[in-house]
Design an enzyme around this catalytic site. Structure first.
Site, PDB file in Angstrom:
ATOM      1  N   SER A 153     104.242  27.437  86.101  1.00 44.47           N
ATOM      2  CA  SER A 153     103.792  26.677  84.947  1.00 44.47           C
ATOM      3  C   SER A 153     104.321  25.343  84.993  1.00 44.47           C
ATOM      4  CB  SER A 153     104.411  27.234  83.556  1.00 44.47           C
ATOM      5  OG  SER A 153     105.929  27.179  83.561  1.00 44.47           O
ATOM      6  N   LYS A 158     108.360  27.062  74.337  1.00 46.17           N
ATOM      7  CA  LYS A 158     108.194  25.722  74.884  1.00 46.17           C
ATOM      8  C   LYS A 158     107.928  24.652  74.015  1.00 46.17           C
ATOM      9  CE  LYS A 158     106.639  27.630  79.403  1.00 46.17           C
ATOM     10  NZ  LYS A 158     105.547  27.632  80.405  1.00 46.17           N
TER      11      LYS A 158
END
Ligand code: ADP
Length: 852
Positions: free
Chosen positions: A743, A786
């Site tokens: 990511s 996140k």
């Protein structure tokens, strides 16, 4: 002397001069050898010699050999003992020396000294042998009487010793087997005699004289022993006849004394135990085993180690809740209220728990998936488990599985092992005392594996509703029904849970909290709990919401609320000291007015007259209630802030971008830094990266190199080949923590684009997304955590992959309102959003577009 008469000793003997100890024929002596002459004798005669003759030496007592080699030989004792050197041991410490083991053979007398160096050698005459042959017939009668007398004393003496000692028994046999002439020498060396006395015996060459001299020594020893036995009598009885003592005592024992009571008691205990076993509601199979064991127990002497083992086993069997359970009181409405009261937020989790309970209420059976709460530490997983037990009216027991790597921890040890015990499941049941508790299997993701078997495999059996009605713990060795137990598991991540175990469980994700949720949790739950624990009341301490926010942002960085709880605890402790001091001081009449504290009153919404704790540092002034915890007080108690908002500072140069990472402890923001230097086109990566992350970095560079012209990105020498004469270094801070995953792709691209364009990345934007070589942005996991991390860090915009749009729905509305989301499907969109005013593409591309 049989040995003496059989061996013809050499007529020339090397002489060993001993100072301590007198060797008599028939006895053995260990002597240390360190004088030069004696050492020489050992070296050149004993160690080099190969025949039996070479091991025969003459031992001359009472003569110390001078330490120096050249000193003259002292005058030697006339009579010595020919001896066989049985063993020689050499050592260098503390100085070179030998230890000799010698066995005496017979007496000899020195006729003439033949040489003195390197060791003395003498011509000798064997004495004992002469004595035996010349005198045997002549004085047989007289000697017969003497030797008979000696023999009787010797037997008397030996029989006074403990015959159970093998050496004593052997000595007794020797008395009969050895020739009588040998006895005086042997017994003199056994009994307590001085060196002087031994020397006299050695010098007594005539047998008659020797007998006469040794009899008084024997008598003295016998008298001494008699005296000793008189003083020790009772004790000796004790340890001599331990086995026989019990029945004798019983006969002349007066009933009612303690020992009798003890035995009676033990007997009663076993009877009681049997009664308990018969009346307990254990399964038929268990009852059978127990009755068999108690039968064995009755026959076993208590001193046997197995007695205690069997007893412990039976006591556990009786204590186990075979048929004892609490009555479930399940009312969904009440359960909802209780869950809501105990926990703020976590709507999804509470909803699923209520569904689970509702099904249970309707179906009244537990067969169904095991719930497993997965989330960062401190988000209330354990605490929800406890609430579930409370709503059901069941007992709660937590089984910590972190680090368990032995399957007998779950399933127990077999009873054949020393120190065997049941596993944690059976132990837990014994502790709660009912067979339908709520068991919280904490940290199933941290189960280990070792040579002692796989504990996860053992857990499978426990958690499988088809199998667990007959769970067999190795210690119990009979089946126990676990089907009534409600199991709930918790974990930080599913990645490390063994797949077979994961398959048996329904995973419920428990994400971290937003700042607002944390403030609410702190004020609704944590602060009241801490106040109660510290004996404080809201009238004594006041923590405004701004302070809580300060604690959350500047003193903690976590997804859950555990550190927050600890910090609040620290504040309460500090306030408790002030309050206690204040109560003490209040009795003093002269209370001074508090003049400071004006500025902190600005923060207070209430009218109450308050005072900052920092202003009450002067102990002479008792604090006024309630004590207000403002930022100054916070600094006093918790020290300077641990985390500052560093985002804008760190983004003040090109080549830095903020990524978003997911960890088992929740989401985190992650700075990616890049720098370039002259070189040969090498890429250096630091910060403990996993393979996937390294690949992302290579992908990012490749994409940028292939698109450099399009974006007008050039290296220091103006070339569009970015790696031409240039090295690139990418670093991911917090270098001690291993990072992996795809990511970070978009972040690395943005960071490098900033480095080569010399433009700053917007300081309020964070991003996540996997990239492809063609510049597409692919979806990633952990979006909620996140986004929360970005929110915690005070960022305003978050770039996420287009296909992650659905994940945004899970995020609390207030967080969504605070943030702007950019949904990107390709890297152009990412770069445009990451730089102020977009990241221009060369017009050529537009031309291309217009063509299309
Ligand atoms: P975990 O098991 O997830 O590591 P705990 O259940 O031990 O965390 O929670 C730590 C503390 O935080 C507990 O005192 C718990 O009461 C509190 N807590 C966590 N989440 C909440 C919540 N949503 N509402 C109230 N208290 C909470």
């Amino acid at each position: 002397m049989a040995a003496g008469s059989a061996i013809q000793i050499p007529s020339r003997l090397p002489l060993l001069l001993t100072h301590e100890g007198v060797l008599l024929p028939g006895s053995t002596m260990r002597t240390s050898v360190d004088s030069p002459r004696n050492m020489q004798l050992v070296r050149s005669r004993l160690l080099k010699g190969t025949s039996l003759r070479s091991t025969i030496i003459g031992v001359i007592p009472n003569t110390s050999d001078p330490t120096s080699d050249c000193d003259d030989l002292p005058s030697l004792h006339r009579i010595g003992t020919a001896a066989l050197a049985v063993q020689v041991v050499g050592s260098n410490w503390p100085k070179p020396h030998y230890t000799l083991l010698v066995t005496g053979l017979c007496r000899f007398q020195i006729l003439q000294l033949l040489k003195e160096k390197p060791y003395p050698v003498a011509e000798v005459e064997q004495l004992d042998r002469l004595e035996q042959f010349t005198n045997q017939h002549k004085s047989e009668e007289e000697l017969g009487e003497l030797s008979e007398q000696f023999y009787k004393y010797a037997v008397q003496l030996v029989e006074m010793l403990d015959m159970s000692v093998p050496a004593v028994a052997k000595l007794r046999r020797l008395l009969d087997n050895l020739p009588r002439e040998a006895l005086p020498d042997i017994l003199t060396s056994i009994i307590r005699t001085s060196n002087q006395e031994k020397l006299q015996i050695l010098d007594a060459v005539r047998l008659e004289e020797r007998f006469k001299m040794t009899i008084p020594l024997l008598v003295r020893q016998i008298e001494g022993l008699k005296l000793l036995q008189k003083t020790r009598k009772p004790k000796q009885d004790d340890d001599k006849r331990v086995v026989a003592i019990r029945p004798t005592r019983r006969i002349n024992h007066i009933p009612g004394t303690t020992e009798d009571e003890e035995e009676e008691e033990d007997h009663d205990d076993v009877v009681m135990l049997e009664k308990k076993i018969r009346t307990s509601s254990m399964s038929e199979q268990a009852l059978k085993v127990c009755l068999k064991e108690i039968k064995r127990l009755k026959k076993m002497p208590q001193s046997m180690p197995e007695y205690a083992l069997t007893r412990n086993y039976l006591e556990l069997m009786v204590e186990l809740p075979w048929n004892k359970s609490t009555k479930d009181r399940l009312e969904i409405r009440a359960a909802r209220i209780l869950l809501d009261n105990d926990h703020y937020a976590m709507e999804k989790l509470k909803k699923r728990v209520l569904e689970y309970l509702a099904v249970r209420q309707l179906k009244n059976n537990l067969k169904g998936p095991i719930l497993c709460f997965v989330g960062p530490p401190g988000v209330g997983k354990t605490s929800v488990g406890r609430s579930i037990a409370k709503t059901l009216g069941r007992e709660f027991h937590r089984i910590a599985l972190g680090g368990v790597c032995d399957q007998s921890d779950i399933r127990g040890h077999r009873r054949t092992y020393v120190g065997s015990m049941p596993g944690r499941i059976i132990n837990g049941l014994k502790t709660v005392g009912v067979n339908n508790p709520v068991f919280l299997l904490d940290e199933v993701d941290k189960l280990g594996k070792s040579l002692q078997g796989d504990p996860a495999a053992a857990l499978l059996e426990v958690l499988d509703p088809e199998q667990n009605h007959s769970f067999t713990d190795h210690y119990l060795n009979v089946a126990f029904d676990l089907s009534q137990v409600l199991f709930i598991a918790t974990a930080n991540t599913t990645a490390t849970i063994p797949p077979a175990l994961l398959d048996r469980m329904e995973i419920i994700q428990v994400p971290g909290y937003t700042q607002e949720e944390k403030i609410e949790i702190a004020h609704r739950h944590l602060i009241p709990k801490q106040l109660e624990q510290h004996g404080l009341t809201p009238q004594q301490i006041q923590i405004p919401q701004v302070t809580t926010l300060d604690i959350i942002t500047r003193y903690t960085r976590e997804a859950g609320v555990r550190s927050l709880d600890r910090k609040l605890g620290a504040i309460c402790r500090a306030v408790a000291v002030k309050v206690a001091e204040g109560q003490h001081k209040e009795t003093k009449p002269d209370r001074a007015e508090v003049g400071e504290g004006e500025d902190c009153k600005e923060h207070v919404t209430e009218d109450a007259k308050t005072e900052s704790i920092s202003d009450t540092a002067d102990l002479a002034l008792p604090p006024e209630m309630p004590i207000l915890i403002d930022f100054h007080a916070l600094k006093d108690i918790l020290g300077p802030p641990m985390y500052e908002m560093e985002v804008s500072e760190r983004l003040s140069q090109p080549g830095v971008a903020i990524g978003l990472a997911w960890t088992p402890l929740g989401g985190e923001i992650m700075f990616v830094e890049a720098s370039r230097m002259d070189g040969e086109g090498q890429l250096t990566l630091t910060g403990q990266l996993g393979d996937v992350m390294k690949e992302s970095a290579h992908l990012a560079i490749s994409w940028l190199r292939s698109n450099a012209k399009r974006y007008q990105l050039a290296n220091a020498s103006g070339s569009f080949d970015l790696l031409d004469n240039t090295d690139i270094h990418l670093h991911f801070p917090a270098g001690a923590v291993t990072k992996d995953g795809p990511s970070a792709g978009v972040t690395i691209v943005t960071c490098l684009a900033s480095l080569f364009s010399g433009r700053l990345v917007c300081s309020d934007v964070a991003m996540t997304g996997e990239i492809t070589l063609r510049g597409l942005v692919l979806p990633v996991g952990g979006i909620k955590d996140k986004v929360l991390a970005a929110h915690r860090a005070g960022l305003k915009r978050v770039i996420i992959p287009q296909r992650n749009e659905k994940d945004l729905e899970e995020i609390a509305v207030n967080v969504r309102q605070d943030l702007t989301f950019v949904l990107a499907s390709c890297l152009d969109e990412v770069l445009n959003a990451a730089f102020d005013g977009g990241f221009a593409v060369k017009p050529r591309v537009e031309r291309l577009n217009s063509k299309l």
